[in-house]
Design a protein around this motif. Sequence first.
Motif, PDB file in Angstrom:
ATOM      1  N   UNK A 158     -11.426  -7.881 -13.087  1.00  0.00           N
ATOM      2  CA  UNK A 158     -11.079  -6.788 -12.174  1.00  0.00           C
ATOM      3  C   UNK A 158     -11.396  -5.444 -12.828  1.00  0.00           C
ATOM      4  N   UNK A 159     -11.949  -4.529 -12.021  1.00  0.00           N
ATOM      5  CA  UNK A 159     -12.194  -3.167 -12.468  1.00  0.00           C
ATOM      6  C   UNK A 159     -11.253  -2.230 -11.695  1.00  0.00           C
ATOM      7  N   UNK A 160     -11.530  -0.931 -11.795  1.00  0.00           N
ATOM      8  CA  UNK A 160     -10.550   0.009 -11.254  1.00  0.00           C
ATOM      9  C   UNK A 160     -10.316  -0.142  -9.750  1.00  0.00           C
ATOM     10  N   UNK A 161     -11.334  -0.319  -8.911  1.00  0.00           N
ATOM     11  CA  UNK A 161     -11.035  -0.472  -7.475  1.00  0.00           C
ATOM     12  C   UNK A 161     -10.080  -1.629  -7.193  1.00  0.00           C
ATOM     13  N   UNK A 162     -10.262  -2.752  -7.890  1.00  0.00           N
ATOM     14  CA  UNK A 162      -9.359  -3.886  -7.694  1.00  0.00           C
ATOM     15  C   UNK A 162      -7.961  -3.570  -8.234  1.00  0.00           C
ATOM     16  N   UNK A 163      -7.914  -2.892  -9.397  1.00  0.00           N
ATOM     17  CA  UNK A 163      -6.621  -2.513  -9.965  1.00  0.00           C
ATOM     18  C   UNK A 163      -5.876  -1.574  -9.011  1.00  0.00           C
ATOM     19  N   UNK A 164      -6.601  -0.639  -8.417  1.00  0.00           N
ATOM     20  CA  UNK A 164      -5.990   0.318  -7.487  1.00  0.00           C
ATOM     21  C   UNK A 164      -5.409  -0.411  -6.273  1.00  0.00           C
ATOM     22  N   UNK A 165      -6.144  -1.409  -5.783  1.00  0.00           N
ATOM     23  CA  UNK A 165      -5.647  -2.175  -4.634  1.00  0.00           C
ATOM     24  C   UNK A 165      -4.412  -2.982  -5.006  1.00  0.00           C
ATOM     25  N   UNK A 166      -4.430  -3.586  -6.198  1.00  0.00           N
ATOM     26  CA  UNK A 166      -3.237  -4.291  -6.677  1.00  0.00           C
ATOM     27  C   UNK A 166      -2.042  -3.345  -6.723  1.00  0.00           C
ATOM     28  N   UNK A 167      -2.265  -2.126  -7.186  1.00  0.00           N
ATOM     29  CA  UNK A 167      -1.177  -1.155  -7.299  1.00  0.00           C
ATOM     30  C   UNK A 167      -0.628  -0.773  -5.924  1.00  0.00           C
ATOM     31  N   UNK A 168      -1.528  -0.615  -4.946  1.00  0.00           N
ATOM     32  CA  UNK A 168      -1.065  -0.314  -3.582  1.00  0.00           C
ATOM     33  C   UNK A 168      -0.232  -1.477  -3.031  1.00  0.00           C
ATOM     34  N   UNK A 169      -0.664  -2.702  -3.332  1.00  0.00           N
ATOM     35  CA  UNK A 169       0.115  -3.867  -2.906  1.00  0.00           C
ATOM     36  C   UNK A 169       1.498  -3.853  -3.553  1.00  0.00           C
ATOM     37  N   UNK A 170       1.545  -3.504  -4.824  1.00  0.00           N
ATOM     38  CA  UNK A 170       2.831  -3.439  -5.523  1.00  0.00           C
ATOM     39  C   UNK A 170       3.714  -2.351  -4.942  1.00  0.00           C
ATOM     40  N   UNK A 171       3.105  -1.235  -4.539  1.00  0.00           N
ATOM     41  CA  UNK A 171       3.869  -0.159  -3.918  1.00  0.00           C
ATOM     42  C   UNK A 171       4.474  -0.629  -2.596  1.00  0.00           C
ATOM     43  N   UNK A 172       3.678  -1.325  -1.775  1.00  0.00           N
ATOM     44  CA  UNK A 172       4.191  -1.829  -0.483  1.00  0.00           C
ATOM     45  C   UNK A 172       5.324  -2.819  -0.715  1.00  0.00           C
ATOM     46  N   UNK A 173       5.158  -3.667  -1.706  1.00  0.00           N
ATOM     47  CA  UNK A 173       6.207  -4.643  -2.003  1.00  0.00           C
ATOM     48  C   UNK A 173       7.499  -3.948  -2.418  1.00  0.00           C
ATOM     49  N   UNK A 174       7.375  -2.882  -3.190  1.00  0.00           N
ATOM     50  CA  UNK A 174       8.560  -2.148  -3.621  1.00  0.00           C
ATOM     51  C   UNK A 174       9.230  -1.439  -2.450  1.00  0.00           C
ATOM     52  N   UNK A 175       8.437  -0.866  -1.563  1.00  0.00           N
ATOM     53  CA  UNK A 175       8.999  -0.215  -0.373  1.00  0.00           C
ATOM     54  C   UNK A 175       9.734  -1.232   0.503  1.00  0.00           C
ATOM     55  N   UNK A 176       9.137  -2.420   0.660  1.00  0.00           N
ATOM     56  CA  UNK A 176       9.792  -3.466   1.452  1.00  0.00           C
ATOM     57  C   UNK A 176      11.104  -3.895   0.805  1.00  0.00           C
ATOM     58  N   UNK A 177      11.081  -4.009  -0.509  1.00  0.00           N
ATOM     59  CA  UNK A 177      12.298  -4.420  -1.230  1.00  0.00           C
ATOM     60  C   UNK A 177      13.405  -3.388  -1.053  1.00  0.00           C
ATOM     61  N   UNK A 178      13.039  -2.111  -1.170  1.00  0.00           N
ATOM     62  CA  UNK A 178      14.035  -1.051  -0.995  1.00  0.00           C
ATOM     63  C   UNK A 178      14.594  -1.057   0.427  1.00  0.00           C
ATOM     64  N   UNK A 179      13.703  -1.268   1.410  1.00  0.00           N
ATOM     65  CA  UNK A 179      14.156  -1.274   2.810  1.00  0.00           C
ATOM     66  C   UNK A 179      15.102  -2.431   3.077  1.00  0.00           C
ATOM     67  N   UNK A 180      14.804  -3.594   2.475  1.00  0.00           N
ATOM     68  CA  UNK A 180      15.688  -4.746   2.646  1.00  0.00           C
ATOM     69  C   UNK A 180      17.058  -4.495   2.027  1.00  0.00           C
ATOM     70  N   UNK A 181      17.101  -3.609   1.039  1.00  0.00           N
ATOM     71  CA  UNK A 181      18.372  -3.260   0.404  1.00  0.00           C
ATOM     72  C   UNK A 181      19.008  -2.013   1.014  1.00  0.00           C
ATOM     73  N   UNK A 182      18.456  -1.616   2.167  1.00  0.00           N
ATOM     74  CA  UNK A 182      19.082  -0.536   2.912  1.00  0.00           C
ATOM     75  C   UNK A 182      18.592   0.853   2.594  1.00  0.00           C
TER      76      UNK A 182
END
Length: 488
Positions: A349-373
Motif C-alpha cells: 500500500x502507498x499513500x492513496x491506499x493509506x489515506x483511504x484506510x484512514x478515512x475508513x477508520x474515521x467513519x468507524x470511529x464516528x459510528x462508534x461514538x454515535x452508538x455511544x450517544x
Amino acid sequence: MDSKIITDKLEALRRGRTPRLLDLFAGCGGISLGFHRNGFSIDGAVEIDPIAAETHALNFFQDSSSATKNTHARALDITAIDPEDLVRQLALPMLPEQVFDVIVGGPPCQAFARVGRAKLREVAAHPEAFLKDPRHNLYLRYLAYVKTLKPVAILMENVPDVLNHGGHNIAEEVCEFLVDEGFTCSYTLLNSVFYGVPQMRERMFLIAYRNELGEKVTFPSPTHWVDLPQGYYGSRQVALKNINWGLFEKPSFYVPAPESNRESLARAVSAEDALGDLPKITLHLEGKLKRGARRFNELIEYTNDTSLNEYQTLMRTWPGFENDKGIYDHVIRYLPRDYKLFKRMNSGDQYPQAYQHALDMLREKLDELEQNGKRIEKDSQDYETLKASIVPPYDPGKFPNKWRKMERHLPARTLMAHLGKDSYSHIHYDSEQARTISVREAARLQSFPDGFIFCGTMNPGFKQIGNAVPPLMAAALAAEIKKALRGE
C-alpha cells in the motif's frame, strides 16, 4: 613523468601492494566499506558533513591513534581544499601524485550543471579554474583531484538522471575528459538488488583505468534476480534517452548492464530475509516511546536465534565489523497518530491506499461514538479535531509515493536521503509491530553490517544511510577493479 608515476604504481600493485584508496564525497563510507571488504586500504576521505565524516573515521580508522582518527574525522569542503593540502593534512609522506592508487566517490547530484567540453578542457589544462567557477560544479572538482593525484583506477557513482541532465549526458562528458587524461572508461546503470542488496536501487557507475594498465572496463555479473517493478524500467529508459544508439552515431562510452540468467541465480534478498532476525519493537504500542531525539546509547541484544539465513549471518560476521551482542541504533520515530493505520495497511500500500484506510477508520470511529450517544457533525470543530487525530493531512493525489508499506517477501524500494526527515517510505512489513523502520533496519536494507557504527542521533543516522552506496554493491565493483589492478 606521468607515465613513470603510473608505471611505478602498477608495478607495486602487481607485486602485491595493497591498493590505496581516496573516497571523495565519502559520506559515512558505503563505497569505502565495499572496497575495504576486497582488501583495499582506505587512506583518506573528503566529506563536508561533520557527522558523516566522524562516522567514516570511526569505522575505517578504529585501530589508529586518537590523533590520526581526529585528523580523518575532520569535515572537509572539497571546494576549499586542494589535493596537495589534503595530502599534507593527512600527513602522508609522499608527493601528492604518489599517494593514492584509486579514487572513488559520487558528487552530489544537485551540483551538476550543463558544462560541456569547453569547461572540461579548461579544468584539464588548469585544475584551479574550477575555483573561479561560480556554479561550483562539484564533479569538476572531482576531476581536478583525478588530474592532480593521478590514480590508476576511478569509480564514480550517481543517480541515473546524470545521463539526461538538462539535455546533457554528464557521464559521457566525464568520459571524454578522462580519455584526454589517458584513461579507458565506460559507464552503465546497475541495480543493487541484483548484487545481494535487499533493495531495488538503480544508479549510474563509471569505471576508468589508466591506459598503461592495459585493461578493458567490465562490470560485475549479477548474483541475484527479481522482476523489477515497471517504474524502474521506465526511469531507466528516461535516463538512457541521450545515449547514442544509431548506426552512424559517434560511439558512446555507455555499455549495457551485464546480462543475467535468472534460472542460475539466487532469488533477491527480501525485506524479511534482511530484517527477520532483529528484535521486535513494540514499546511504542505500549505507550513507552516519547517524542525527542533518539540516541544510540542503549544496547538491544539479539534474540537467541540459531536459524540465521545467509544474509543475516553476513550482517553479523562481516570481516572487521563482527557483532555477536546486539545493536544500539534500533530506534524508531514517534508517530502516535499512525500506529493503527500502519497496522491496517496492506503490503505494498502507498499513500492513496493509506489515506483511504484512514478515512475508513474515521467513519468507524464516528459510528462508534454515535452508538455511544455522541453524534459529531461533519462541519464542526470536533469533527476536524477527530479527523486530524486519524487522517494524515496530505492530498492523496499529490503524494502517491510518500508512503509505502514494504512487502515481506520482496526487496525494499529505494531508500532516500529524506529518511532523515521521515520514514514513511519504508513502513515495516510486520503489521503487529505497526511502525516505520529503525535506523539499524535501514542500514540492513543498505547492506551495512551490524558492527558498522553510525555517529549522531536518529535523523542524521537515517540521512547518512539514505545517502550511501550500498556496501555490497560497492564490493561487487571493487572486486572487478581489483582483478584489473592485479592483471587477472
